[in-house]
Design an enzyme around this catalytic site. Structure first.
Site, PDB file in Angstrom:
ATOM      1  N   SER A 182       4.228  -3.006   3.841  1.00  0.00           N
ATOM      2  CA  SER A 182       4.796  -2.595   2.559  1.00  0.00           C
ATOM      3  C   SER A 182       5.992  -1.686   2.799  1.00  0.00           C
ATOM      4  O   SER A 182       5.851  -0.623   3.420  1.00  0.00           O
ATOM      5  CB  SER A 182       3.751  -1.850   1.723  1.00  0.00           C
ATOM      6  OG  SER A 182       4.372  -1.215   0.616  1.00  0.00           O
TER       7      SER A 182
ATOM      8  N   HIS B 222       6.114  -7.071   2.125  1.00  0.00           N
ATOM      9  CA  HIS B 222       5.519  -6.777   0.822  1.00  0.00           C
ATOM     10  C   HIS B 222       6.375  -5.744   0.085  1.00  0.00           C
ATOM     11  O   HIS B 222       6.684  -4.679   0.635  1.00  0.00           O
ATOM     12  CB  HIS B 222       4.102  -6.238   1.022  1.00  0.00           C
ATOM     13  CG  HIS B 222       3.308  -6.097  -0.239  1.00  0.00           C
ATOM     14  ND1 HIS B 222       2.676  -7.157  -0.843  1.00  0.00           N
ATOM     15  CD2 HIS B 222       3.051  -5.017  -1.009  1.00  0.00           C
ATOM     16  CE1 HIS B 222       2.035  -6.730  -1.939  1.00  0.00           C
ATOM     17  NE2 HIS B 222       2.264  -5.439  -2.056  1.00  0.00           N
TER      18      HIS B 222
ATOM     19  N   ASP C 114       6.617  -3.437  -3.229  1.00  0.00           N
ATOM     20  CA  ASP C 114       5.865  -2.845  -4.340  1.00  0.00           C
ATOM     21  C   ASP C 114       6.812  -2.384  -5.434  1.00  0.00           C
ATOM     22  O   ASP C 114       7.647  -1.500  -5.220  1.00  0.00           O
ATOM     23  CB  ASP C 114       5.045  -1.650  -3.843  1.00  0.00           C
ATOM     24  CG  ASP C 114       3.867  -2.075  -2.976  1.00  0.00           C
ATOM     25  OD1 ASP C 114       3.059  -2.887  -3.451  1.00  0.00           O
ATOM     26  OD2 ASP C 114       3.768  -1.592  -1.838  1.00  0.00           O
TER      27      ASP C 114
ATOM     28  N   MET D 235       7.068  -0.661  -9.099  1.00  0.00           N
ATOM     29  CA  MET D 235       6.301   0.185 -10.021  1.00  0.00           C
ATOM     30  C   MET D 235       7.212   0.712 -11.115  1.00  0.00           C
ATOM     31  O   MET D 235       8.381   1.014 -10.866  1.00  0.00           O
ATOM     32  CB  MET D 235       5.671   1.357  -9.264  1.00  0.00           C
ATOM     33  CG  MET D 235       4.835   0.942  -8.071  1.00  0.00           C
ATOM     34  SD  MET D 235       4.118   2.380  -7.230  1.00  0.00           S
ATOM     35  CE  MET D 235       3.439   1.601  -5.759  1.00  0.00           C
TER      36      MET D 235
ATOM     37  N   HIS E 191       5.200  -7.598  -5.486  1.00  0.00           N
ATOM     38  CA  HIS E 191       4.023  -7.185  -6.254  1.00  0.00           C
ATOM     39  C   HIS E 191       4.483  -6.343  -7.446  1.00  0.00           C
ATOM     40  O   HIS E 191       4.930  -5.214  -7.281  1.00  0.00           O
ATOM     41  CB  HIS E 191       3.099  -6.376  -5.333  1.00  0.00           C
ATOM     42  CG  HIS E 191       1.867  -5.860  -5.987  1.00  0.00           C
ATOM     43  ND1 HIS E 191       1.017  -4.958  -5.363  1.00  0.00           N
ATOM     44  CD2 HIS E 191       1.309  -6.105  -7.214  1.00  0.00           C
ATOM     45  CE1 HIS E 191       0.018  -4.681  -6.172  1.00  0.00           C
ATOM     46  NE2 HIS E 191       0.181  -5.347  -7.294  1.00  0.00           N
TER      47      HIS E 191
ATOM     48  N   MET F 144       3.826  -4.140 -10.307  1.00  0.00           N
ATOM     49  CA  MET F 144       2.915  -3.216 -10.980  1.00  0.00           C
ATOM     50  C   MET F 144       3.642  -2.675 -12.202  1.00  0.00           C
ATOM     51  O   MET F 144       3.988  -1.496 -12.284  1.00  0.00           O
ATOM     52  CB  MET F 144       2.493  -2.106 -10.011  1.00  0.00           C
ATOM     53  CG  MET F 144       1.538  -2.596  -8.941  1.00  0.00           C
ATOM     54  SD  MET F 144       1.252  -1.403  -7.611  1.00  0.00           S
ATOM     55  CE  MET F 144       2.550  -1.908  -6.464  1.00  0.00           C
TER      56      MET F 144
ATOM     57  N   MET G  61      -6.806  -5.084  -5.168  1.00  0.00           N
ATOM     58  CA  MET G  61      -6.408  -3.704  -4.913  1.00  0.00           C
ATOM     59  C   MET G  61      -7.606  -2.927  -4.382  1.00  0.00           C
ATOM     60  O   MET G  61      -8.616  -2.786  -5.072  1.00  0.00           O
ATOM     61  CB  MET G  61      -5.886  -3.053  -6.198  1.00  0.00           C
ATOM     62  CG  MET G  61      -4.642  -3.682  -6.792  1.00  0.00           C
ATOM     63  SD  MET G  61      -3.214  -3.642  -5.679  1.00  0.00           S
ATOM     64  CE  MET G  61      -3.020  -1.870  -5.391  1.00  0.00           C
TER      65      MET G  61
ATOM     66  N   GLY H 118      -0.287   2.544  -7.508  1.00  0.00           N
ATOM     67  CA  GLY H 118       0.645   3.583  -7.925  1.00  0.00           C
ATOM     68  C   GLY H 118       1.195   4.416  -6.796  1.00  0.00           C
ATOM     69  O   GLY H 118       2.312   4.918  -6.890  1.00  0.00           O
ATOM     70  N   PHE H 119       0.437   4.553  -5.717  1.00  0.00           N
ATOM     71  CA  PHE H 119       0.894   5.392  -4.614  1.00  0.00           C
ATOM     72  C   PHE H 119       0.402   4.825  -3.290  1.00  0.00           C
ATOM     73  O   PHE H 119      -0.673   4.215  -3.224  1.00  0.00           O
ATOM     74  CB  PHE H 119       0.369   6.830  -4.748  1.00  0.00           C
ATOM     75  CG  PHE H 119       0.865   7.548  -5.965  1.00  0.00           C
ATOM     76  CD1 PHE H 119       2.103   8.176  -5.957  1.00  0.00           C
ATOM     77  CD2 PHE H 119       0.109   7.596  -7.117  1.00  0.00           C
ATOM     78  CE1 PHE H 119       2.573   8.824  -7.083  1.00  0.00           C
ATOM     79  CE2 PHE H 119       0.563   8.249  -8.249  1.00  0.00           C
ATOM     80  CZ  PHE H 119       1.803   8.865  -8.232  1.00  0.00           C
ATOM     81  N   GLY H 120       1.164   5.043  -2.240  1.00  0.00           N
ATOM     82  CA  GLY H 120       0.735   4.660  -0.908  1.00  0.00           C
ATOM     83  C   GLY H 120      -0.155   5.729  -0.305  1.00  0.00           C
ATOM     84  O   GLY H 120      -0.257   6.848  -0.811  1.00  0.00           O
ATOM     85  N   GLY H 121      -0.816   5.375   0.789  1.00  0.00           N
ATOM     86  CA  GLY H 121      -1.585   6.351   1.554  1.00  0.00           C
ATOM     87  C   GLY H 121      -2.910   6.766   0.958  1.00  0.00           C
ATOM     88  O   GLY H 121      -3.462   7.800   1.349  1.00  0.00           O
TER      89      GLY H 121
ATOM     90  N   ASP I 276      -4.540  -5.049  -0.772  1.00  0.00           N
ATOM     91  CA  ASP I 276      -3.481  -4.042  -0.869  1.00  0.00           C
ATOM     92  C   ASP I 276      -4.111  -2.671  -1.042  1.00  0.00           C
ATOM     93  O   ASP I 276      -4.705  -2.383  -2.073  1.00  0.00           O
ATOM     94  CB  ASP I 276      -2.558  -4.359  -2.049  1.00  0.00           C
ATOM     95  CG  ASP I 276      -1.296  -3.498  -2.060  1.00  0.00           C
ATOM     96  OD1 ASP I 276      -1.204  -2.561  -1.251  1.00  0.00           O
ATOM     97  OD2 ASP I 276      -0.405  -3.774  -2.879  1.00  0.00           O
ATOM     98  N   GLY I 277      -3.987  -1.836   0.003  1.00  0.00           N
ATOM     99  CA  GLY I 277      -4.447  -0.464  -0.106  1.00  0.00           C
ATOM    100  C   GLY I 277      -5.415  -0.050   0.981  1.00  0.00           C
ATOM    101  O   GLY I 277      -6.464  -0.675   1.159  1.00  0.00           O
ATOM    102  N   GLY I 278      -5.046   0.965   1.731  1.00  0.00           N
ATOM    103  CA  GLY I 278      -5.961   1.545   2.699  1.00  0.00           C
ATOM    104  C   GLY I 278      -6.261   0.685   3.903  1.00  0.00           C
ATOM    105  O   GLY I 278      -7.282   0.892   4.571  1.00  0.00           O
TER     106      GLY I 278
ATOM    107  N   GLY J  89       0.971  -0.197   4.642  1.00  0.00           N
ATOM    108  CA  GLY J  89       2.186   0.591   4.555  1.00  0.00           C
ATOM    109  C   GLY J  89       2.245   1.637   5.643  1.00  0.00           C
ATOM    110  O   GLY J  89       2.798   1.415   6.723  1.00  0.00           O
ATOM    111  N   SER J  90       1.638   2.791   5.383  1.00  0.00           N
ATOM    112  CA  SER J  90       1.677   3.878   6.356  1.00  0.00           C
ATOM    113  C   SER J  90       1.021   3.484   7.670  1.00  0.00           C
ATOM    114  O   SER J  90       1.438   3.942   8.742  1.00  0.00           O
ATOM    115  CB  SER J  90       0.996   5.123   5.770  1.00  0.00           C
ATOM    116  OG  SER J  90      -0.319   4.829   5.322  1.00  0.00           O
TER     117      SER J  90
END
Length: 231
Positions: A11, A36, A38, A40, A69, A71, A140, A145-148, A176-178, A198-199
């Site tokens: 991401s 990817h 994102d 928003m 994506h 959002m 999800m 709404g936020f990364g990390g 998507d996420g974590g 992402g991170s």
């Protein structure tokens, strides 16, 4: 050609915003399968990020798949703009509007693959009658709404049930996420094949020192593939 091999989709929300083009080329050279993006709107989710002009600007730097994506809500009015910006896949949220079927039609009508995203609190029952219009389902595993953010473990069972519902249809399951080497195996074993990170990909590296990107991508991929093979 459709396949269920593990795909890592970094991401760019976690990339250096001043060097998107170089960052994209760097992660692709280090093994990224998709890119990817994102998007928003500060309304559907509590953050503002990127729009069609930025997508158009980075498109020439992407040699793999541009996975966008959205959002945002409303979404239908912006589909053509993101398609014209070069999106290969456009994913909208089931929760973003009342006429999801129309949204999926619009995405495919614009020449893109159609994705549908589900928030952590959303069940899979409402998509049963739209499966033949969907190319990708994005689960999800954090609140958008936020990364990390921290991975929500209840989504593993959702993916398992979703995989059974899909059957032999050519539909990707994206997470998507974590995503990390610790959480990716859980989702891969449950049936996911596209892992957005992402991170976990961009951590420790930079355009001038991209080797950590490759190390991070390989670690996530290896963990996911091992879980899928049962080893």
């Amino acid at each position: 050609m459709f396949d269920r091999s593990i795909k890592i989709a970094p991401s760019i929300l976690s990339a250096d915003f001043a060097n998107f083009g170089q960052e994209i080329r760097a992660v692709e050279a280090q093994g990224a399968d998709w890119i990817h993006v994102d998007v928003m709107d500060g309304h559907f989710v509590p953050n503002l990020t990127l729009g069609p002009p930025l997508c158009a600007a980075i498109r020439p730097h992407i040699s793999t798949v541009m996975d966008v994506h959205l959002m945002i809500s409303p979404v239908d009015a912006y589909i053509d703009a993101f398609a014209e910006a070069g999106s290969d896949i456009i994913t909208a949220h089931l929760e973003a509007g009342p006429h999801t079927h129309r949204t999926l039609q619009a995405i495919r009508g614009a020449g893109c693959k159609a994705g549908l995203a589900l928030n952590p609190g959303t069940g899979i029952e409402d998509i049963a009658y739209m499966l033949d219009m969907i190319d990708l389902i994005c689960v999800m595993s954090v609140n958008p709404g936020f990364g990390g953010q921290k991975f929500i473990h209840s989504q593993v069972e959702k993916v398992r049930n979703l995989r059974a519902m899909i059957g032999d249809r050519p539909i990707h399951i994206e997470i998507d996420g974590g995503m990390t080497p610790e959480t990716a195996p859980l989702m891969a074993a449950a049936g996911a094949d596209v892992l957005v990170a992402g991170s976990a990909v961009f951590r420790g590296g930079s355009v001038s020192d991209p080797a950590p990107y490759g190390e991070n991508i390989r670690a996530i991929r290896a963990a996911a593939e091992a879980a899928r093979s049962g080893s």
